[in-house]
Design a protein around this motif. Structure first.
Motif, PDB file in Angstrom:
ATOM      1  N   GLU A  94       0.844  -1.197   0.000  1.00  0.00           N
ATOM      2  CA  GLU A  94       0.000   0.000   0.000  1.00  0.00           C
ATOM      3  C   GLU A  94       0.879   1.246   0.000  1.00  0.00           C
ATOM      4  OE1 GLU A  94      -3.475   2.176   2.684  1.00  0.00           O
ATOM      5  OE2 GLU A  94      -2.933   0.086   3.046  1.00  0.00           O
ATOM      6  N   PRO A  95       0.711   2.110  -0.993  1.00  0.00           N
ATOM      7  CA  PRO A  95       1.550   3.303  -1.054  1.00  0.00           C
ATOM      8  C   PRO A  95       1.224   4.293   0.063  1.00  0.00           C
ATOM      9  CG  PRO A  95      -0.173   3.415  -2.714  1.00  0.00           C
ATOM     10  CD  PRO A  95      -0.259   2.046  -2.098  1.00  0.00           C
ATOM     11  N   GLU A  96       2.208   5.099   0.415  1.00  0.00           N
ATOM     12  CA  GLU A  96       2.018   6.169   1.369  1.00  0.00           C
ATOM     13  C   GLU A  96       1.861   7.482   0.604  1.00  0.00           C
ATOM     14  OE1 GLU A  96       5.313   6.204   3.990  1.00  0.00           O
ATOM     15  OE2 GLU A  96       4.968   4.187   4.771  1.00  0.00           O
ATOM     16  N   VAL A  97       0.885   8.278   1.006  1.00  0.00           N
ATOM     17  CA  VAL A  97       0.625   9.555   0.340  1.00  0.00           C
ATOM     18  C   VAL A  97       0.511  10.655   1.394  1.00  0.00           C
ATOM     19  CG1 VAL A  97      -0.952  10.886  -1.108  1.00  0.00           C
ATOM     20  CG2 VAL A  97      -0.537   8.477  -1.618  1.00  0.00           C
ATOM     21  N   ALA A  98       1.181  11.755   1.161  1.00  0.00           N
ATOM     22  CA  ALA A  98       1.098  12.910   2.061  1.00  0.00           C
ATOM     23  C   ALA A  98       0.822  14.159   1.238  1.00  0.00           C
ATOM     24  CB  ALA A  98       2.388  13.071   2.859  1.00  0.00           C
ATOM     25  N   ILE A  99      -0.258  14.851   1.586  1.00  0.00           N
ATOM     26  CA  ILE A  99      -0.601  16.119   0.932  1.00  0.00           C
ATOM     27  C   ILE A  99      -0.208  17.241   1.888  1.00  0.00           C
ATOM     28  CG2 ILE A  99      -2.464  17.524  -0.034  1.00  0.00           C
ATOM     29  CD1 ILE A  99      -3.982  14.918  -0.578  1.00  0.00           C
ATOM     30  N   HIS A 100       0.652  18.120   1.424  1.00  0.00           N
ATOM     31  CA  HIS A 100       1.187  19.167   2.289  1.00  0.00           C
ATOM     32  C   HIS A 100       0.420  20.479   2.100  1.00  0.00           C
ATOM     33  CE1 HIS A 100       4.514  16.472   3.206  1.00  0.00           C
ATOM     34  NE2 HIS A 100       4.683  16.290   1.901  1.00  0.00           N
ATOM     35  N   GLY A 101       0.615  21.364   3.053  1.00  0.00           N
ATOM     36  CA  GLY A 101      -0.007  22.685   2.976  1.00  0.00           C
ATOM     37  C   GLY A 101      -1.184  22.801   3.925  1.00  0.00           C
ATOM     38  N   PHE A 102      -1.258  23.927   4.623  1.00  0.00           N
ATOM     39  CA  PHE A 102      -2.362  24.176   5.548  1.00  0.00           C
ATOM     40  C   PHE A 102      -2.845  25.621   5.339  1.00  0.00           C
ATOM     41  CE2 PHE A 102      -4.127  25.679   9.541  1.00  0.00           C
ATOM     42  CZ  PHE A 102      -5.031  24.668   9.849  1.00  0.00           C
ATOM     43  N   PRO A 103      -4.146  25.842   5.332  1.00  0.00           N
ATOM     44  CA  PRO A 103      -5.205  24.833   5.421  1.00  0.00           C
ATOM     45  C   PRO A 103      -5.402  24.088   4.101  1.00  0.00           C
ATOM     46  CG  PRO A 103      -6.180  26.990   5.191  1.00  0.00           C
ATOM     47  CD  PRO A 103      -4.704  27.212   5.298  1.00  0.00           C
ATOM     48  N   PHE A 104      -5.928  22.872   4.229  1.00  0.00           N
ATOM     49  CA  PHE A 104      -6.141  22.030   3.058  1.00  0.00           C
ATOM     50  C   PHE A 104      -7.389  22.445   2.289  1.00  0.00           C
ATOM     51  CE2 PHE A 104      -8.340  18.173   1.424  1.00  0.00           C
ATOM     52  CZ  PHE A 104      -7.484  17.903   0.371  1.00  0.00           C
ATOM     53  N   LEU A 105      -8.419  22.871   3.009  1.00  0.00           N
ATOM     54  CA  LEU A 105      -9.690  23.204   2.354  1.00  0.00           C
ATOM     55  C   LEU A 105      -9.535  24.336   1.344  1.00  0.00           C
ATOM     56  CD1 LEU A 105     -12.167  22.897   5.367  1.00  0.00           C
ATOM     57  CD2 LEU A 105     -11.917  21.339   3.428  1.00  0.00           C
TER      58      LEU A 105
END
Length: 230
Positions: free
Chosen positions: A49-60
């Motif tokens: 299972e790959p690992e995924v990280a989405i950076h940056g805040f806020p995300f919305l």
């Protein structure tokens, strides 16, 4: 006293609202990362299972803008048109959220272990050798007429193609001149293409180097259009 209570109440309300917004932002981020893992699994022949990280805040705010700033993905293994790779890392900037999904800039790095390269050399050059890592070169070992054969191979990328060059050859205790190898063996191995296919359209190889685990290759692309998930 009443004014103080009003101020305290206002502060508490703002804290609660702010906490709720942060929680909602993190929940949305988690859902997006789960979906991204599904897409990676559907589109690429990854191991585990790959690992995924989405950076940056806020995300919305990124969702509202329709583009993710920075996304990292990692997988223990990947198969590209029959060539197995390990320690796969992907970084992407400007990932569009509306179809057709595009990535403004993407970089993929992976390691081709010696076993994968052995199979390519056997298929493309008819060379049955054992490959090991020897510092900054790959060391190909075999046997000819009862004598140990050792050859150094160095990878490079030219025009988006992975090539390997023969740098030195020793038969037994004797070092051979590359130009004197029988049957044009030096020419057959120098500049030998190692096929690395199956990359997303617009992503091309840019570099290769020998690392302890094999050959580390890097591919880059700009304005890459992602295929639609099934």
């Amino acid at each position: 006293m009443g004014a103080r209570r009003a101020v305290v109440g206002t502060v508490v309300t703002l804290v609660v609202l702010g906490t709720g917004a942060v929680v909602a932002d993190r929940v949305a981020l988690g859902v997006a990362e789960d979906r991204a893992r599904e897409v990676v699994t559907q589109q690429l022949a990854v191991t585990g299972e790959p690992e995924v990280a989405i950076h940056g805040f806020p995300f919305l705010t990124q969702l509202l803008a329709g583009e993710l700033d920075d996304v990292d993905a990692a997988a223990t293994g990947l198969t590209l048109e029959g060539v197995e790779a390990t320690d796969v890392r992907v970084t992407a900037q400007g990932v569009g959220l509306t179809a057709p999904h595009t990535v403004r800039a993407a970089t993929l790095a992976a390691t081709l272990p010696p076993g994968s390269l052995e199979r390519v050399l056997a298929d493309r050059a008819g060379l049955a050798v054992d490959l090991t890592v020897d510092g900054g070169v790959l060391r190909a070992g075999g046997e000819v007429l009862g004598l140990a054969l050792s050859a150094g191979l160095v990878p490079r990328v030219e025009g988006g193609v992975l090539l390997v060059d023969l740098t030195d050859v020793a038969l037994g205790e004797r070092t051979l001149d590359l130009d004197d190898l029988p049957g044009g063996l030096g020419d057959r191995v120098t500049g030998l293409e190692v096929p690395v296919e199956g990359l997303p359209e617009g992503v091309v190889l840019t570099s290769a180097s020998v690392v302890p685990g094999g050959v580390r290759v890097t591919a880059e692309g700009a304005d890459v259009v992602l295929p639609e998930a099934p």
